[in-house]
Design a protein around this motif. Structure first.
Motif, PDB file in Angstrom:
ATOM      1  N   GLY A  65      -5.623  -3.858  25.961  1.00 30.06           N
ATOM      2  CA  GLY A  65      -4.709  -3.173  27.324  1.00 30.06           C
ATOM      3  C   GLY A  65      -5.323  -2.840  28.582  1.00 30.06           C
ATOM      4  O   GLY A  65      -4.892  -2.373  29.515  1.00 30.06           O
ATOM      5  N   GLU A  66      -6.734  -3.505  28.496  1.00 28.32           N
ATOM      6  CA  GLU A  66      -7.336  -3.412  29.915  1.00 28.32           C
ATOM      7  C   GLU A  66      -6.932  -4.336  30.796  1.00 28.32           C
ATOM      8  O   GLU A  66      -6.867  -5.587  30.764  1.00 28.32           O
ATOM      9  CB  GLU A  66      -8.950  -3.376  29.764  1.00 28.32           C
ATOM     10  CG  GLU A  66      -9.661  -2.388  28.934  1.00 28.32           C
ATOM     11  CD  GLU A  66     -11.112  -2.319  28.962  1.00 28.32           C
ATOM     12  OE1 GLU A  66     -11.940  -1.515  29.214  1.00 28.32           O
ATOM     13  OE2 GLU A  66     -11.802  -3.746  28.742  1.00 28.32           O
ATOM     14  N   THR A  67      -6.992  -3.777  32.094  1.00 26.76           N
ATOM     15  CA  THR A  67      -6.395  -4.462  33.354  1.00 26.76           C
ATOM     16  C   THR A  67      -7.775  -5.719  33.559  1.00 26.76           C
ATOM     17  O   THR A  67      -8.945  -5.472  33.490  1.00 26.76           O
ATOM     18  CB  THR A  67      -6.320  -3.832  34.611  1.00 26.76           C
ATOM     19  OG1 THR A  67      -7.315  -2.932  34.637  1.00 26.76           O
ATOM     20  CG2 THR A  67      -4.985  -2.969  34.310  1.00 26.76           C
ATOM     21  N   VAL A  68      -7.383  -6.769  34.429  1.00 30.12           N
ATOM     22  CA  VAL A  68      -8.432  -7.911  34.582  1.00 30.12           C
ATOM     23  C   VAL A  68      -7.940  -8.342  36.010  1.00 30.12           C
ATOM     24  O   VAL A  68      -6.740  -8.547  36.368  1.00 30.12           O
ATOM     25  CB  VAL A  68      -8.292  -9.156  33.425  1.00 30.12           C
ATOM     26  CG1 VAL A  68      -9.185 -10.325  33.909  1.00 30.12           C
ATOM     27  CG2 VAL A  68      -8.630  -8.370  31.983  1.00 30.12           C
ATOM     28  N   LEU A  69      -8.761  -8.588  36.738  1.00 33.62           N
ATOM     29  CA  LEU A  69      -8.876  -9.220  38.063  1.00 33.62           C
ATOM     30  C   LEU A  69      -9.686 -10.021  38.197  1.00 33.62           C
ATOM     31  O   LEU A  69     -11.036 -10.137  37.935  1.00 33.62           O
ATOM     32  CB  LEU A  69      -8.978  -8.039  39.165  1.00 33.62           C
ATOM     33  CG  LEU A  69      -9.059  -8.602  40.771  1.00 33.62           C
ATOM     34  CD1 LEU A  69      -8.261  -7.521  41.631  1.00 33.62           C
ATOM     35  CD2 LEU A  69      -9.995  -9.118  41.235  1.00 33.62           C
ATOM     36  N   MET A  70      -9.248 -11.255  38.553  1.00 30.51           N
ATOM     37  CA  MET A  70     -10.303 -12.398  38.906  1.00 30.51           C
ATOM     38  C   MET A  70     -10.021 -13.136  40.212  1.00 30.51           C
ATOM     39  O   MET A  70      -9.180 -13.220  40.930  1.00 30.51           O
ATOM     40  CB  MET A  70     -10.215 -13.802  37.820  1.00 30.51           C
ATOM     41  CG  MET A  70     -10.970 -14.726  38.031  1.00 30.51           C
ATOM     42  SD  MET A  70     -10.920 -15.946  36.706  1.00 30.51           S
ATOM     43  CE  MET A  70     -11.897 -17.159  37.622  1.00 30.51           C
ATOM     44  N   HIS A  71     -11.323 -13.031  41.046  1.00 27.79           N
ATOM     45  CA  HIS A  71     -11.159 -13.992  42.299  1.00 27.79           C
ATOM     46  C   HIS A  71     -11.190 -15.582  42.145  1.00 27.79           C
ATOM     47  O   HIS A  71     -11.548 -15.838  41.066  1.00 27.79           O
ATOM     48  CB  HIS A  71     -12.388 -13.564  43.160  1.00 27.79           C
ATOM     49  CG  HIS A  71     -12.324 -12.251  43.597  1.00 27.79           C
ATOM     50  ND1 HIS A  71     -11.472 -11.425  44.191  1.00 27.79           N
ATOM     51  CD2 HIS A  71     -13.342 -11.310  43.237  1.00 27.79           C
ATOM     52  CE1 HIS A  71     -11.623 -10.094  44.330  1.00 27.79           C
ATOM     53  NE2 HIS A  71     -12.991 -10.004  43.742  1.00 27.79           N
ATOM     54  N   SER A  72     -10.551 -16.163  42.865  1.00 30.31           N
ATOM     55  CA  SER A  72     -10.434 -17.708  42.817  1.00 30.31           C
ATOM     56  C   SER A  72      -9.507 -18.105  41.558  1.00 30.31           C
ATOM     57  O   SER A  72      -9.906 -18.829  40.702  1.00 30.31           O
ATOM     58  CB  SER A  72     -11.782 -18.171  42.786  1.00 30.31           C
ATOM     59  OG  SER A  72     -12.536 -18.138  43.985  1.00 30.31           O
ATOM     60  N   ALA A  73      -8.388 -17.286  41.483  1.00 33.16           N
ATOM     61  CA  ALA A  73      -7.823 -17.296  40.116  1.00 33.16           C
ATOM     62  C   ALA A  73      -6.910 -18.600  40.039  1.00 33.16           C
ATOM     63  O   ALA A  73      -6.332 -18.771  38.738  1.00 33.16           O
ATOM     64  CB  ALA A  73      -6.849 -16.281  40.132  1.00 33.16           C
ATOM     65  N   SER A  74      -6.835 -19.508  40.965  1.00 33.45           N
ATOM     66  CA  SER A  74      -5.863 -20.611  40.891  1.00 33.45           C
ATOM     67  C   SER A  74      -6.557 -21.731  40.387  1.00 33.45           C
ATOM     68  O   SER A  74      -5.986 -22.873  40.132  1.00 33.45           O
ATOM     69  CB  SER A  74      -5.065 -20.874  42.346  1.00 33.45           C
ATOM     70  OG  SER A  74      -6.255 -21.256  43.302  1.00 33.45           O
ATOM     71  N   GLY A  75      -7.785 -21.637  40.329  1.00 29.05           N
ATOM     72  CA  GLY A  75      -8.678 -22.999  39.716  1.00 29.05           C
ATOM     73  C   GLY A  75      -8.474 -23.228  38.389  1.00 29.05           C
ATOM     74  O   GLY A  75      -7.857 -22.419  37.570  1.00 29.05           O
ATOM     75  N   GLY A  76      -9.112 -24.162  37.758  1.00 25.03           N
ATOM     76  CA  GLY A  76      -9.147 -24.448  36.352  1.00 25.03           C
ATOM     77  C   GLY A  76      -9.675 -23.456  35.421  1.00 25.03           C
ATOM     78  O   GLY A  76      -8.981 -23.009  34.311  1.00 25.03           O
ATOM     79  N   LEU A  77     -10.604 -22.849  35.800  1.00 22.86           N
ATOM     80  CA  LEU A  77     -11.280 -21.590  34.974  1.00 22.86           C
ATOM     81  C   LEU A  77     -10.129 -20.290  35.300  1.00 22.86           C
ATOM     82  O   LEU A  77      -9.992 -19.775  34.244  1.00 22.86           O
ATOM     83  CB  LEU A  77     -12.851 -21.074  35.468  1.00 22.86           C
ATOM     84  CG  LEU A  77     -12.892 -20.006  34.873  1.00 22.86           C
ATOM     85  CD1 LEU A  77     -13.357 -20.291  33.314  1.00 22.86           C
ATOM     86  CD2 LEU A  77     -14.468 -19.584  35.511  1.00 22.86           C
ATOM     87  N   GLY A  78      -9.690 -19.996  36.298  1.00 21.46           N
ATOM     88  CA  GLY A  78      -8.826 -19.125  36.457  1.00 21.46           C
ATOM     89  C   GLY A  78      -7.546 -19.278  35.475  1.00 21.46           C
ATOM     90  O   GLY A  78      -7.117 -18.308  35.114  1.00 21.46           O
ATOM     91  N   SER A  79      -7.141 -20.217  35.406  1.00 17.93           N
ATOM     92  CA  SER A  79      -6.020 -20.576  34.695  1.00 17.93           C
ATOM     93  C   SER A  79      -6.191 -20.297  33.025  1.00 17.93           C
ATOM     94  O   SER A  79      -5.400 -19.688  32.240  1.00 17.93           O
ATOM     95  CB  SER A  79      -5.382 -22.009  34.619  1.00 17.93           C
ATOM     96  OG  SER A  79      -4.471 -22.323  33.848  1.00 17.93           O
ATOM     97  N   VAL A  80      -7.377 -20.572  32.559  1.00 14.98           N
ATOM     98  CA  VAL A  80      -7.779 -20.472  31.312  1.00 14.98           C
ATOM     99  C   VAL A  80      -8.160 -18.906  30.945  1.00 14.98           C
ATOM    100  O   VAL A  80      -7.774 -18.226  30.004  1.00 14.98           O
ATOM    101  CB  VAL A  80      -9.008 -21.370  30.747  1.00 14.98           C
ATOM    102  CG1 VAL A  80      -9.409 -20.871  29.286  1.00 14.98           C
ATOM    103  CG2 VAL A  80      -8.521 -22.755  30.888  1.00 14.98           C
ATOM    104  N   VAL A  81      -8.764 -18.332  31.986  1.00  6.98           N
ATOM    105  CA  VAL A  81      -9.131 -16.794  32.085  1.00  6.98           C
ATOM    106  C   VAL A  81      -7.789 -16.082  31.767  1.00  6.98           C
ATOM    107  O   VAL A  81      -7.834 -15.042  31.006  1.00  6.98           O
ATOM    108  CB  VAL A  81      -9.738 -16.397  33.114  1.00  6.98           C
ATOM    109  CG1 VAL A  81      -9.921 -14.873  33.132  1.00  6.98           C
ATOM    110  CG2 VAL A  81     -11.244 -16.951  33.129  1.00  6.98           C
ATOM    111  N   SER A  82      -6.652 -16.541  32.607  1.00  9.06           N
ATOM    112  CA  SER A  82      -5.447 -15.689  32.607  1.00  9.06           C
ATOM    113  C   SER A  82      -4.732 -15.923  31.194  1.00  9.06           C
ATOM    114  O   SER A  82      -4.363 -15.172  30.556  1.00  9.06           O
ATOM    115  CB  SER A  82      -4.684 -16.557  33.556  1.00  9.06           C
ATOM    116  OG  SER A  82      -3.190 -15.691  33.335  1.00  9.06           O
TER     117      SER A  82
END
Length: 252
Positions: A65-82
């Protein structure tokens, strides 16, 4: 000694020089690629899927249930983190991008909300996460650290795992600010982990392959047809126009 055989499909963390027809890697950080996972997907896993696994589970220790924020979220890593955050049962997932033109790419990467890093960013994030953000993943260095701390919820964790902005990282804030906010700043380096604890890196890669095989994560991959086609891709990335992860096909 190693259990690997000549001709076996493997993926590995290389100490450098991985963009080549022949590359060397330590056997300790070389992992078999399961049947059914294409090699182009496997090639993205060491620095994308493994990093996502370690950031969320080992460094940030995300909870249900914790919220997550990531900078540079549109890259390959961002997609997988999401994708992985959703699989782990996170709450709202918030991404930031360098300019408004990348918002669509961030949304396509699976983030619930995506905002450009402009003067209105803090206000926009507070509207969708009024209690603050529990996990903040920042690959840009320390330039956004004051913003990160202003967005963090009590008990939040800010994970710094790169220096994409370049330059010398700024000093960390005074301890009183962290103590008073019940906020932690955590560092992470995949290259250092690979050198200091290769078993942990290999285990993360193995776990990443399991997630891919189950369909829990699907890296966003663009295959570059040859080594000769790499330079234009570098120009694309340098201009902030890339999306997802690029892997290069070598040989036949």
């Amino acid at each position: 000694m190693t259990d690997k055989q000549v001709g076996q499909r493997v993926a590995a963390f290389t100490p450098g020089g991985g963009l080549a027809e022949v590359a060397l890697a330590n056997a300790e950080v070389t992992v078999s690629v399961p049947d059914g996972i294409p090699l182009e997907t496997a090639a993205s896993a060491p620095l994308v899927v493994s990093t996502a696994v370690l950031l969320l589970t080992e460094r940030a220790r995300i909870r249900l249930g914790e919220t997550v924020l990531m900078h540079s979220a549109s890259g390959g890593l961002g997609s997988v983190v999401s994708q992985l955050a959703a699989t782990l049962g996170s709450g709202r997932r918030i991404g930031t991008v360098g300019r408004a033109g990348k918002i669509a790419d961030g949304l396509a990467a699976g983030w619930d909300d995506v905002f450009a890093r402009d003067d209105d960013l803090a206000e926009a994030v507070h509207k969708v996460a009024p209690g603050g953000v529990d996990v903040i993943l920042d690959p840009t260095g320390t330039g956004l650290l004051d913003l990160d701390l202003s967005l963090a919820a009590p008990g939040g964790r800010v994970v710094l795992f790169g220096n994409a902005a370049g330059g010398t990282p700024a000093p960390l804030p005074q301890a009183g600010r962290l103590i008073g906010g019940n906020v932690g700043i955590i560092g992470f380096s995949m290259s250092r982990l690979t050198a200091s604890n290769p078993r942990a890196a290999a285990e993360a890669l193995t776990n990443g392959f399991e997630l891919i095989a189950r369909g829990s994560v699907r890296p966003d991959i663009t295959v570059v047809e040859s080594l000769g086609s790499v330079a234009p891709v570098h120009d694309l990335l340098a201009g902030g126009l890339g999306r997802g992860k690029y892997v290069v096909q070598v040989g036949t």
